[in-house]
Every structure is written in C-alpha cells, then in structure tokens.
Design an enzyme around this catalytic site. Structure first.
Site, PDB file in Angstrom:
ATOM      1  N   GLU A  82      46.444  49.438  45.998  1.00  0.00           N
ATOM      2  CA  GLU A  82      47.403  48.335  46.030  1.00  0.00           C
ATOM      3  C   GLU A  82      47.950  48.041  44.640  1.00  0.00           C
ATOM      4  OE1 GLU A  82      45.813  45.973  49.962  1.00  0.00           O
ATOM      5  OE2 GLU A  82      45.011  45.316  48.055  1.00  0.00           O
ATOM      6  N   CYS A  96      50.603  44.190  38.462  1.00  0.00           N
ATOM      7  CA  CYS A  96      49.158  44.384  38.396  1.00  0.00           C
ATOM      8  C   CYS A  96      48.870  45.754  39.019  1.00  0.00           C
ATOM      9  CB  CYS A  96      48.557  43.229  39.206  1.00  0.00           C
ATOM     10  SG  CYS A  96      46.794  43.234  39.221  1.00  0.00           S
ATOM     11  N   CYS A 103      35.818  50.095  43.734  1.00  0.00           N
ATOM     12  CA  CYS A 103      35.142  49.798  42.473  1.00  0.00           C
ATOM     13  C   CYS A 103      33.637  49.867  42.681  1.00  0.00           C
ATOM     14  CB  CYS A 103      35.534  48.418  41.950  1.00  0.00           C
ATOM     15  SG  CYS A 103      34.847  48.116  40.295  1.00  0.00           S
ATOM     16  N   CYS A 107      30.872  43.325  41.582  1.00  0.00           N
ATOM     17  CA  CYS A 107      30.838  41.893  41.242  1.00  0.00           C
ATOM     18  C   CYS A 107      30.836  41.088  42.547  1.00  0.00           C
ATOM     19  CB  CYS A 107      32.038  41.516  40.386  1.00  0.00           C
ATOM     20  SG  CYS A 107      32.109  42.471  38.864  1.00  0.00           S
ATOM     21  N   CYS A 110      34.146  39.535  44.258  1.00  0.00           N
ATOM     22  CA  CYS A 110      35.369  40.355  44.286  1.00  0.00           C
ATOM     23  C   CYS A 110      35.438  41.230  45.533  1.00  0.00           C
ATOM     24  CB  CYS A 110      35.398  41.222  43.026  1.00  0.00           C
ATOM     25  SG  CYS A 110      36.755  42.409  42.991  1.00  0.00           S
ATOM     26  N   GLU A 154      37.778  49.500  37.841  1.00  0.00           N
ATOM     27  CA  GLU A 154      37.413  49.174  36.460  1.00  0.00           C
ATOM     28  C   GLU A 154      38.120  50.187  35.546  1.00  0.00           C
ATOM     29  OE1 GLU A 154      35.997  46.931  34.480  1.00  0.00           O
ATOM     30  OE2 GLU A 154      36.321  48.374  32.885  1.00  0.00           O
ATOM     31  N   SER A 185      42.064  44.871  31.610  1.00  0.00           N
ATOM     32  CA  SER A 185      40.985  43.922  31.907  1.00  0.00           C
ATOM     33  C   SER A 185      39.727  44.701  32.271  1.00  0.00           C
ATOM     34  CB  SER A 185      41.411  43.031  33.081  1.00  0.00           C
ATOM     35  OG  SER A 185      40.375  42.149  33.443  1.00  0.00           O
ATOM     36  N   SER A 208      36.391  40.121  31.505  1.00  0.00           N
ATOM     37  CA  SER A 208      35.990  39.229  32.600  1.00  0.00           C
ATOM     38  C   SER A 208      34.570  38.767  32.313  1.00  0.00           C
ATOM     39  CB  SER A 208      36.045  39.989  33.930  1.00  0.00           C
ATOM     40  OG  SER A 208      37.350  40.457  34.147  1.00  0.00           O
ATOM     41  N   ASN A 284      39.817  32.839  43.959  1.00  0.00           N
ATOM     42  CA  ASN A 284      40.526  33.168  45.189  1.00  0.00           C
ATOM     43  C   ASN A 284      39.505  33.570  46.242  1.00  0.00           C
ATOM     44  OD1 ASN A 284      43.175  32.941  43.966  1.00  0.00           O
ATOM     45  ND2 ASN A 284      42.596  34.782  42.836  1.00  0.00           N
ATOM     46  N   CYS A 326      44.107  37.898  42.398  1.00  0.00           N
ATOM     47  CA  CYS A 326      42.994  38.570  41.711  1.00  0.00           C
ATOM     48  C   CYS A 326      41.754  38.565  42.574  1.00  0.00           C
ATOM     49  CB  CYS A 326      42.622  37.823  40.438  1.00  0.00           C
ATOM     50  SG  CYS A 326      43.709  38.145  39.100  1.00  0.00           S
TER      51      CYS A 326
HETATM   52  N1  SAH Z   1      37.647  45.529  36.959  1.00  0.00           N
HETATM   53  C1  SAH Z   1      38.400  44.813  36.016  1.00  0.00           C
HETATM   54  C2  SAH Z   1      39.860  44.621  36.387  1.00  0.00           C
HETATM   55  C3  SAH Z   1      40.149  44.312  37.822  1.00  0.00           C
HETATM   56  S1  SAH Z   1      39.635  42.747  38.417  1.00  0.00           S
HETATM   57  C4  SAH Z   1      37.738  43.479  35.721  1.00  0.00           C
HETATM   58  O1  SAH Z   1      36.825  43.125  36.446  1.00  0.00           O
HETATM   59  O2  SAH Z   1      38.130  42.839  34.747  1.00  0.00           O
HETATM   60  C5  SAH Z   1      40.869  41.666  37.707  1.00  0.00           C
HETATM   61  C6  SAH Z   1      40.402  40.244  37.504  1.00  0.00           C
HETATM   62  O3  SAH Z   1      40.215  39.565  38.742  1.00  0.00           O
HETATM   63  C7  SAH Z   1      39.071  40.149  36.769  1.00  0.00           C
HETATM   64  O4  SAH Z   1      39.136  39.186  35.752  1.00  0.00           O
HETATM   65  C8  SAH Z   1      38.154  39.716  37.878  1.00  0.00           C
HETATM   66  O5  SAH Z   1      36.993  39.111  37.388  1.00  0.00           O
HETATM   67  C9  SAH Z   1      39.043  38.788  38.646  1.00  0.00           C
HETATM   68  N2  SAH Z   1      38.558  38.450  39.988  1.00  0.00           N
HETATM   69  C10 SAH Z   1      37.749  39.181  40.788  1.00  0.00           C
HETATM   70  N3  SAH Z   1      37.508  38.526  41.921  1.00  0.00           N
HETATM   71  C11 SAH Z   1      38.172  37.349  41.845  1.00  0.00           C
HETATM   72  C12 SAH Z   1      38.335  36.244  42.718  1.00  0.00           C
HETATM   73  N4  SAH Z   1      37.772  36.236  43.921  1.00  0.00           N
HETATM   74  N5  SAH Z   1      39.113  35.216  42.321  1.00  0.00           N
HETATM   75  C13 SAH Z   1      39.731  35.238  41.119  1.00  0.00           C
HETATM   76  N6  SAH Z   1      39.624  36.254  40.241  1.00  0.00           N
HETATM   77  C14 SAH Z   1      38.850  37.297  40.608  1.00  0.00           C
HETATM   78 FE1  SF4 Z   2      35.251  45.883  40.022  1.00  0.00          FE
HETATM   79 FE2  SF4 Z   2      36.602  44.138  38.481  1.00  0.00          FE
HETATM   80 FE3  SF4 Z   2      36.105  43.600  41.084  1.00  0.00          FE
HETATM   81 FE4  SF4 Z   2      34.105  43.604  39.318  1.00  0.00          FE
HETATM   82  S1  SF4 Z   2      35.886  42.194  39.358  1.00  0.00           S
HETATM   83  S2  SF4 Z   2      34.054  44.542  41.354  1.00  0.00           S
HETATM   84  S3  SF4 Z   2      34.709  45.237  37.977  1.00  0.00           S
HETATM   85  S4  SF4 Z   2      37.387  45.237  40.296  1.00  0.00           S
END
Ligand code: SAH
Ligand code: SF4
Length: 334
Positions: A82, A96, A103, A107, A110, A154, A185, A208, A284, A326
C-alpha cells in the site's frame, strides 16, 4: 539501480538513451508500453512481451473524507502493498511509501506488524510508488512535496533498496526532491541507522520511540530487547551530528501505557541535547488492546515536555476512515 528493464535493454544491445526514454516516460506518467512513444514500435512490442513498464500496478484505490488516497498495488509476483498520498494546503502532497510487503518486527500497536514478515521490496518497486504518485499529483495540479518511509515495513532492514530508491527520488533526473523532503522512519534497527550515517543523501530520520523506559518499550516493541533505548538514541545522535539535522522522535500516546507526567519527564530528560524534535502521534485504532490518550492526558504530557524546554508537535491522523493512517496498513479491502 538494479532495474529489470535496464538489464533487458542492455542485454539487447540497446543504446543507453533508451533507458532514459523509459525513465522519462514513467516520470511523465505513461501507464503502459504503448504510451512510451519515444521508443520505436518494434522495441515497445518486444518489451511488452517480456516485462511490465511498472514494477507495481494499482489494483484498488480508496479516497478518504479528508482527501487522503490509498492505493493497493500489486507486485509482479502478486504481493499486495500500500501507498498513501496525503493532501495539504496549497496543492502540496505527502506520499507514504512501503519498503517491505509486511513487517517482521511485530510492534503490538501496528496492523502491519500483525501481518508478519513479507519480502523486501526492490528499489524499483519503491521508486515506482513515488513516480506513480507524482504523476497522479501532477494530474490533479498538485505537487508531490514530501516522501516518507512510513508505509509497510521497516525501511532500515532493507537499506540497499531503500537507499537506491532515495537516490532516484532525489536525483534531478528523477523526482528532484531535496534531502530534507524525504524522511525515513525506523523502529530502531541500529545497524541500518549506522548505515545511514555513511549514506550520502542526508535525509531526515525519524525514530519510532513510543516509550521513555525500556520495560514499557520492550512490551510495545520487541525490537527494544535487541537495541534498548540508550543504544538507539546514541545511533540517532551520530546521525544528527553527521547531517546537522534534528532527528524526529515519534511518540504514540497510548492511554495509561506511556502517557503519564512521569513518562513525559523521563522522555524529556533523554532528549534535552538539542538533537531531537518530538512528534506526538495520535493512536489509530488497529483492533488491538490499546486506546489513544484522551485530550486531557495529551495536554498534560505536552505541558510537561514544554516545561522541560522541548517543543513537541502533534500529528493528527489522516485517512483513518479508509484504514490509511499510520499503523493501519495491512491490505484491508480498499
Ligand atoms: N517501520 C517503521 C516505519 C513504518 S511505521 C517504523 O516503525 O518507524 C510508520 C509509523 O507509524 C511509525 O512511527 C509507527 O510507530 C507508527 N504506527 C504504527 N502503528 C500505529 C498506530 N496504530 N497508530 C499510529 N501510529 C502508528
Ligand atoms: Fe513494523 Fe514499523 Fe509496524 Fe513496528 S510500527 S510492526 S516496525 S511497520
């Protein structure tokens, strides 16, 4: 960059300018070989048989109430990824992009993490997301002003392809975006941050962080067991020193998890050296156990940071109604 079309043209003994003609056509938004009219018809037809013009092809598009666009794109081997195009004032757009199809870092907050690992995208697949979006922006008389690696995956686990894609996006012959208009990021993949220190394009780096102590961060982000907060911040400081740019600290506010006044003070105490800028992020929903912090706690947290001399920004979510915000990217039906 390693580009299938480039190697095919080379293998056929075509002169170098043929590849430039293809690149120009992609940049101009040609959707298929038939539209690359600068190439002789016979060459177009041969190419048509062996390779697609684009390495990713849109197969669904959703539009949010706030104007955010989300594409689902298919790679040649059928994976769905996406990209999200966010509208700002005065016709400016931010894209974006995804760097992996899934991934592996898991996390807890996410949706991409919940998908599990997918393959690394190629440089062509990443750059094509940008070129497609730039063409769409142009058709709407808007301008693609920023590219952020905040889609699926990532990026610093895939530095080879990500750096090549950035070189193309940054080059005057590519999209010509300045280094400060591009942001990577990371969840804190330290070897990748080290590689960024010697990467020649001084793009912005966002970490992050999402917690101010190791126990909380490890519970949210398993990667913290490998590289705890002190290690990852040290790597970010090296990047800030090398580029002269502040590193963005992304901090998701989760109700009762990481949003107390004590958390804010602990965060501030680690970021007070002028090398960081804090972005507070609205959570989110991803169907998990977490809730975003209520406004009162957001205000209190912000005030604590301000009292400690930090000047955080607050990032509101965009595109949440189409699961484009995000953390929500997981190939939900568009
Ligand atoms: N893997 C990388 C980049 C992709 S995620 C990273 O983790 O930084 C992009 C951003 O979205 C990151 O800052 C991540 O922590 C954030 N993110 C992930 N899940 C989210 C959520 N449910 N609500 C808001 N931001 C979120
Ligand atoms: Fe992967 Fe970034 Fe989501 Fe963590 S926040 S699971 S590193 S995409």
């Amino acid at each position: 960059m390693s580009d299938q079309v480039a190697s095919i043209l080379k293998g056929w003994g075509e002169p170098d300018y043929r590849l430039r003609q293809v690149e120009d056509a992609r940049r101009a938004g040609a959707r298929e070989w038939a539209e690359v009219t600068t190439l002789p018809l016979s060459l177009r037809e041969r190419l048509e048989e062996v390779v697609p013009l684009w390495s990713v092809v849109p197969d669904a598009l959703a539009e949010s109430r706030d104007g955010t666009l989300k594409w689902r794109l298919r790679t040649a081997d059928g994976l769905a990824i996406e990209s999200v195009l966010i509208s700002h004032a005065r016709g400016r757009r931010t894209l974006c992009v995804s760097s992996q199809a899934g991934c592996a870092l898991g996390c807890r907050f996410c949706a991409t993490g919940a998908m599990g690992p997918g393959r690394d995208l190629t440089a062509r697949e990443i750059a094509d997301q940008a070129l497609l979006a730039a063409a769409v922006a142009r058709e709407a008389e808007a301008r693609l002003g920023n590219i952020v690696f905040m889609g699926m995956g990532e990026p610093l686990q895939n530095t080879g392809a990500v750096f090549d894609a950035i070189r193309e996006i940054h080059a005057p012959t590519g999209l010509g975006l300045s280094a400060r208009s591009i942001a990577v990021s990371t969840a804190g993949w330290v070897p990748g941050i080290e590689e960024m220190v010697s990467f020649e394009v001084p793009v912005r780096l966002a970490l992050s962080l999402h917690a101010a102590d190791d126990d909380t961060r490890s519970a949210l982000m398993p990667i913290n067991n490998r590289w705890p907060i002190a290690n990852v911040l040290a790597a970010c400081r090296r990047y800030a020193d090398r580029t002269g740019r502040r590193v963005f600290i992304e901090y998701l506010l989760l109700d009762g998890v990481n949003d107390s006044a004590a958390d804010a003070r602990r965060l501030a105490s680690q970021l007070r050296d002028g090398r960081f800028h804090v972005n507070l992020i609205e959570y989110n929903a991803t169907g998990g156990a977490y809730r975003g912090s209520p406004p009162e706690r957001v205000r209190r947290f912000t005030e604590e940071l301000q009292a400690a001399g930090l000047h955080p920004s607050f990032r509101r979510s965009r595109g949440a109604d189409i699961a484009a915000a995000c953390g929500q990217l997981a190939n939900t039906p568009a």
